[in-house]
Write a protein that holds these residues in place. Structure first.
Motif, PDB file in Angstrom:
ATOM      1  N   ILE A 177       0.863  -1.192   0.000  1.00  0.00           N
ATOM      2  CA  ILE A 177       0.000   0.000   0.000  1.00  0.00           C
ATOM      3  C   ILE A 177       0.895   1.236   0.000  1.00  0.00           C
ATOM      4  N   GLY A 178       0.796   2.024  -1.054  1.00  0.00           N
ATOM      5  CA  GLY A 178       1.531   3.288  -1.118  1.00  0.00           C
ATOM      6  C   GLY A 178       2.641   3.286  -2.147  1.00  0.00           C
ATOM      7  N   ALA A 179       2.633   4.286  -3.020  1.00  0.00           N
ATOM      8  CA  ALA A 179       3.653   4.405  -4.075  1.00  0.00           C
ATOM      9  C   ALA A 179       4.570   5.590  -3.828  1.00  0.00           C
ATOM     10  N   GLY A 180       4.913   5.786  -2.559  1.00  0.00           N
ATOM     11  CA  GLY A 180       5.890   6.822  -2.219  1.00  0.00           C
ATOM     12  C   GLY A 180       7.292   6.241  -2.243  1.00  0.00           C
ATOM     13  N   ILE A 181       8.204   6.915  -1.567  1.00  0.00           N
ATOM     14  CA  ILE A 181       9.616   6.511  -1.578  1.00  0.00           C
ATOM     15  C   ILE A 181       9.766   5.047  -1.117  1.00  0.00           C
ATOM     16  N   ALA A 182       9.023   4.659  -0.085  1.00  0.00           N
ATOM     17  CA  ALA A 182       9.151   3.295   0.448  1.00  0.00           C
ATOM     18  C   ALA A 182       8.519   2.261  -0.488  1.00  0.00           C
ATOM     19  N   GLY A 183       7.302   2.522  -0.936  1.00  0.00           N
ATOM     20  CA  GLY A 183       6.591   1.566  -1.800  1.00  0.00           C
ATOM     21  C   GLY A 183       7.322   1.331  -3.110  1.00  0.00           C
ATOM     22  N   MET A 184       7.892   2.407  -3.662  1.00  0.00           N
ATOM     23  CA  MET A 184       8.595   2.279  -4.949  1.00  0.00           C
ATOM     24  C   MET A 184       9.816   1.362  -4.812  1.00  0.00           C
ATOM     25  N   TYR A 185      10.604   1.609  -3.783  1.00  0.00           N
ATOM     26  CA  TYR A 185      11.827   0.820  -3.616  1.00  0.00           C
ATOM     27  C   TYR A 185      11.495  -0.626  -3.233  1.00  0.00           C
ATOM     28  N   MET A 186      10.443  -0.798  -2.409  1.00  0.00           N
ATOM     29  CA  MET A 186      10.058  -2.164  -2.014  1.00  0.00           C
ATOM     30  C   MET A 186       9.658  -2.970  -3.246  1.00  0.00           C
ATOM     31  N   LEU A 187       8.893  -2.339  -4.115  1.00  0.00           N
ATOM     32  CA  LEU A 187       8.480  -3.019  -5.348  1.00  0.00           C
ATOM     33  C   LEU A 187       9.707  -3.445  -6.147  1.00  0.00           C
ATOM     34  N   HIS A 188      10.640  -2.520  -6.290  1.00  0.00           N
ATOM     35  CA  HIS A 188      11.853  -2.804  -7.070  1.00  0.00           C
ATOM     36  C   HIS A 188      12.582  -4.027  -6.507  1.00  0.00           C
ATOM     37  N   ARG A 189      12.722  -4.081  -5.185  1.00  0.00           N
ATOM     38  CA  ARG A 189      13.445  -5.201  -4.566  1.00  0.00           C
ATOM     39  C   ARG A 189      12.671  -6.520  -4.702  1.00  0.00           C
ATOM     40  N   LEU A 190      11.359  -6.458  -4.547  1.00  0.00           N
ATOM     41  CA  LEU A 190      10.577  -7.698  -4.623  1.00  0.00           C
ATOM     42  C   LEU A 190      10.586  -8.266  -6.037  1.00  0.00           C
TER      43      LEU A 190
ATOM     44  N   THR B 277      -2.974   9.674  -8.107  1.00  0.00           N
ATOM     45  CA  THR B 277      -3.001   9.319  -9.527  1.00  0.00           C
ATOM     46  C   THR B 277      -1.605   8.996 -10.057  1.00  0.00           C
ATOM     47  N   ASP B 278      -0.600   9.098  -9.200  1.00  0.00           N
ATOM     48  CA  ASP B 278       0.764   8.796  -9.651  1.00  0.00           C
ATOM     49  C   ASP B 278       1.674   8.556  -8.449  1.00  0.00           C
ATOM     50  N   VAL B 279       2.936   8.316  -8.726  1.00  0.00           N
ATOM     51  CA  VAL B 279       3.903   8.019  -7.668  1.00  0.00           C
ATOM     52  C   VAL B 279       4.276   9.290  -6.884  1.00  0.00           C
ATOM     53  N   GLY B 280       4.983   9.105  -5.771  1.00  0.00           N
ATOM     54  CA  GLY B 280       5.569  10.258  -5.069  1.00  0.00           C
ATOM     55  C   GLY B 280       5.209  10.386  -3.598  1.00  0.00           C
ATOM     56  N   GLY B 281       4.062   9.805  -3.203  1.00  0.00           N
ATOM     57  CA  GLY B 281       3.686   9.862  -1.781  1.00  0.00           C
ATOM     58  C   GLY B 281       3.639  11.280  -1.253  1.00  0.00           C
ATOM     59  N   THR B 282       4.409  11.525  -0.219  1.00  0.00           N
ATOM     60  CA  THR B 282       4.497  12.855   0.397  1.00  0.00           C
ATOM     61  C   THR B 282       4.662  13.951  -0.644  1.00  0.00           C
TER      62      THR B 282
ATOM     63  N   ARG C 188       5.722   1.703 -12.803  1.00  0.00           N
ATOM     64  CA  ARG C 188       4.270   1.904 -12.911  1.00  0.00           C
ATOM     65  C   ARG C 188       3.523   0.675 -13.424  1.00  0.00           C
ATOM     66  N   ARG C 189       4.188  -0.193 -14.150  1.00  0.00           N
ATOM     67  CA  ARG C 189       3.446  -1.325 -14.705  1.00  0.00           C
ATOM     68  C   ARG C 189       2.954  -2.278 -13.610  1.00  0.00           C
ATOM     69  N   ASP C 190       3.478  -2.157 -12.425  1.00  0.00           N
ATOM     70  CA  ASP C 190       2.982  -2.978 -11.319  1.00  0.00           C
ATOM     71  C   ASP C 190       2.271  -2.145 -10.262  1.00  0.00           C
ATOM     72  N   MET C 191       1.708  -1.043 -10.704  1.00  0.00           N
ATOM     73  CA  MET C 191       1.017  -0.168  -9.749  1.00  0.00           C
ATOM     74  C   MET C 191      -0.398   0.119 -10.212  1.00  0.00           C
TER      75      MET C 191
ATOM     76  N   SER D 256      -6.429   3.996  -6.296  1.00  0.00           N
ATOM     77  CA  SER D 256      -6.819   2.755  -5.615  1.00  0.00           C
ATOM     78  C   SER D 256      -6.582   2.896  -4.117  1.00  0.00           C
ATOM     79  N   LYS D 257      -7.470   3.627  -3.503  1.00  0.00           N
ATOM     80  CA  LYS D 257      -7.358   3.855  -2.059  1.00  0.00           C
ATOM     81  C   LYS D 257      -7.835   2.610  -1.323  1.00  0.00           C
ATOM     82  N   VAL D 258      -6.972   2.066  -0.499  1.00  0.00           N
ATOM     83  CA  VAL D 258      -7.326   0.840   0.231  1.00  0.00           C
ATOM     84  C   VAL D 258      -8.208   1.210   1.420  1.00  0.00           C
ATOM     85  N   THR D 259      -9.356   0.556   1.497  1.00  0.00           N
ATOM     86  CA  THR D 259     -10.293   0.844   2.592  1.00  0.00           C
ATOM     87  C   THR D 259     -10.293  -0.269   3.633  1.00  0.00           C
ATOM     88  N   ALA D 260      -9.977  -1.508   3.190  1.00  0.00           N
ATOM     89  CA  ALA D 260      -9.997  -2.630   4.141  1.00  0.00           C
ATOM     90  C   ALA D 260      -8.914  -3.630   3.781  1.00  0.00           C
TER      91      ALA D 260
END
Ligand code: NA7
Length: 539
Positions: free
Chosen positions: A15-28, A42-47, A103-106, A110-114
């Motif tokens: 959950i989240g495409a900021g600095i943490a989510g982007m790098y986590m995706l890359h590593r996984l 609507t795009d990456v960047g988080g904060t 972005r191809r894996d994002m 898509s706001k997560v509610t549950a």
């Protein structure tokens, strides 16, 4: 990675495409785990995607903030200022997303509610606002500490007829202050950055201040071509310096104690820190400055003197000098001519301790003694910080227990990365994690690299379930409390201690941040991993 009732949609949902989510995706991806990132924006960047208000910028040296994991990226990207502004920071996030094809894996919008855990199948089901469901074996939250902006709890807030903005949900279109009557509520790190900008063009600016903060000069400037070359060749040293420091910055505390040196020496040191760029005055000060009240008083008095020098009207200067907390015990806002703004004819400071806001009306803000009419109100009123991002998702772990219930009597975690009773869920930059009080990307990389090692193990051993034990959680939580106790910040009211006047029941201090320092935290995480993830059960 199959489940009893079939295959999960993904190995991991982030959950989240900021600095943490982007790098986590890359590593996984490198590990070969199928991963999907769900992002409300609507795009990456988080904060840096959300906080687009004029004046938003790093308080960390730009070159100490960017990712360190790719030499190529370090070579290709050039920061233009020592403390880079938000538009450039967002361009950087986009550059990284493009370079690594993230972005191809994002999924955006898509706001997560549950997020519900299924104990039998050992998988998480996430629901997004659009009603879609996705399942994964593992859930990694990368929502940061400022995921939930807070509007102030003031009567009549919806009745105002002019333009109204919260700094953390700033419009993507240009907002002009030119000639307008603007009211800003708040004087935190965000407001201080914003006020400096608004004051340049507004017809009239009124700042509503409830608690003055100790602000310090940022001393930002462009990076020269020569410096650029120097930066490129010294990345290794820069990151090594950050790695060794208490909070991941290029500044680390001076080994001396404040009262160990003569008055002249201390004064000269403070003058030097005040002249230098960045967080040096906060993070590079005497070692006892943030733990010993007597030491702290000396720097508070020094900065108070600076405020009195810089603000011409002594009565206004006094309103701007904090009286209920010492320097550095709340987040230090970094400023560029902030105090001088109050010398301008078009700027007025309203001290809410003397004249509180009574309500907001169609035309503006009413205080106990006056009606202030505005064309625009800006709410720089902060966030439901650290835990707010979690409470706005209906998170249910083992046996359907909600996270809200689990944390009802206070936050408990293991390493600030896992929560007992919430198997297969991990919280990057979570509460009790060193990353929550850090030059965040530096600690994010540590968090993500640690997670990547764990996920490598998951893949190799085809693990289905990972959970922290109650004992490990207890022990870590106690340690976090102990570390916080010695810090002066734990005796003040701010988001550091979970105080929020806009949320009912949030008037008691709690322990949310890890104050033991990033190096100690990293060692502890490494120890856990080296001991075959002691404190966690791997099935
Ligand atoms: P902060 O630091 O939480 O500041 C919020 C400001 O808004 C602060 O001055 C508050 O005063 C003020 N506030 C909040 N609610 C009200 C009401 N109801 N009435 C008047 N004033 C109010 O948030 P920021 O966005 O500035 O910074 C958050 C972090 O983002 C920052 O630390 C950086 O790390 C990045 P108070 O102090 O509560 O009296």
């Amino acid at each position: 990675m199959t489940t009893e009732d079939g295959k999960a949609d993904y190995d991991v949902l982030i959950i989240g495409a900021g600095i943490a989510g982007m790098y986590m995706l890359h590593r996984l991806r490198e590990i070969g785990l199928t991963t999907r990132v769900l992002e409300a924006g609507t795009d990456v960047g988080g904060t840096w995607y959300w906080n687009r208000y004029p004046g938003a910028r790093f308080d960390s040296e730009s070159y100490s903030y960017g990712y360190s994991f790719s030499k190529e990226l370090l070579e290709e990207w050039e920061w233009s200022e020592h403390f880079s502004p938000q538009p450039e920071n967002l361009r950087y996030c986009n550059f990284v997303a493009d370079k690594f094809g993230l972005r191809r894996d994002m999924d955006f919008n898509s706001k997560v509610t549950a997020a519900h855990f299924n104990d039998i199948a050992n998988l998480w089901t996430l629901e997004t606002e659009d009603g879609k469901h996705r399942t994964a074996r593992f859930l990694i939250t990368a929502i940061g500490v400022f995921a939930k902006p807070m509007m102030p709890a003031i009567d009549g807030i919806d009745s105002f007829k002019g333009e109204a903005y919260h700094t953390a949900t700033w419009p993507h279109e240009q907002v002009s202050f030119e000639g307008k009557r603007v009211g800003v509520i708040g004087t935190g790190a965000t407001a201080v950055q914003l006020i400096q900008e608004v004051a340049k063009t507004a017809g009239h600016l009124t700042v509503f201040q409830r608690t003055p903060n100790w602000c310090a000069p940022l001393h930002n400037r462009p990076i020269t071509a020569e410096e650029q070359k120097e930066i490129k060749t010294s990345y290794e040293e820069i990151f090594a310096k950050c790695r060794a420091s208490y909070a991941g910055f290029m500044h680390d505390s001076d080994r001396r104690r404040a009262l160990q040196v003569s008055d002249e020496e201390r004064q000269a040191f403070y003058e030097k820190l005040y002249r230098e760029p960045g967080f040096g005055i906060w993070m590079g000060n005497f070692r006892d400055m943030l733990v010993d009240e007597r030491a702290n008083t000396t720097i508070s008095e020094f900065v108070a003197g600076k405020i009195r020098e810089r603000v011409k009207d002594p009565a206004i200067a006094e309103k701007l000098v904090p009286t209920n907390h010492g320097f550095g015990t709340r987040r230090v806002p970094m400023e560029t001519h902030y105090y001088e703004v109050y010398n301008q004819d078009n700027v007025m400071l309203v001290d809410l301790r003397e004249t509180p806001i009574t309500r907001i009306m169609e035309a503006g803000i009413e205080t106990s003694d006056e009606m202030h009419e505005f064309d625009m109100i800006v709410y720089a009123t902060g966030f439901d910080a650290v835990t707010g991002g979690y409470s706005q998702i209906d998170i249910r772990g083992s046996g359907g227990r909600t996270l809200t219930d689990k944390w009802a009597d206070g936050v408990r975690t293991f390493l600030g990365l896992q929560i007992e009773g919430f198997p297969n869920m991990f919280t990057l930059v979570g509460p009790h994690n060193a990353a929550s009080f850090c030059n965040i990307p530096r600690c994010i990389e540590q968090n993500v690299d640690w997670m990547a090692d764990l996920m490598t193990r998951v893949k190799a051993d085809e693990l289905n379930r990972i959970e922290s034990t109650a004992e490990a959680e207890e022990e870590w939580t106690e340690h976090v409390h102990l570390m916080a106790q010695r810090m002066l910040f734990s005796k003040t009211n701010s988001w550091f201690t979970g105080i929020n006047s806009n949320i009912e029941g949030r008037d008691q201090r709690s322990v949310l941040l890890y104050a033991g320092g990033a190096p100690g935290y990293r060692d502890k995480c490494d120890e856990v991993a080296a001991a075959d993830y002691a404190g966690m059960i791997l099935h």
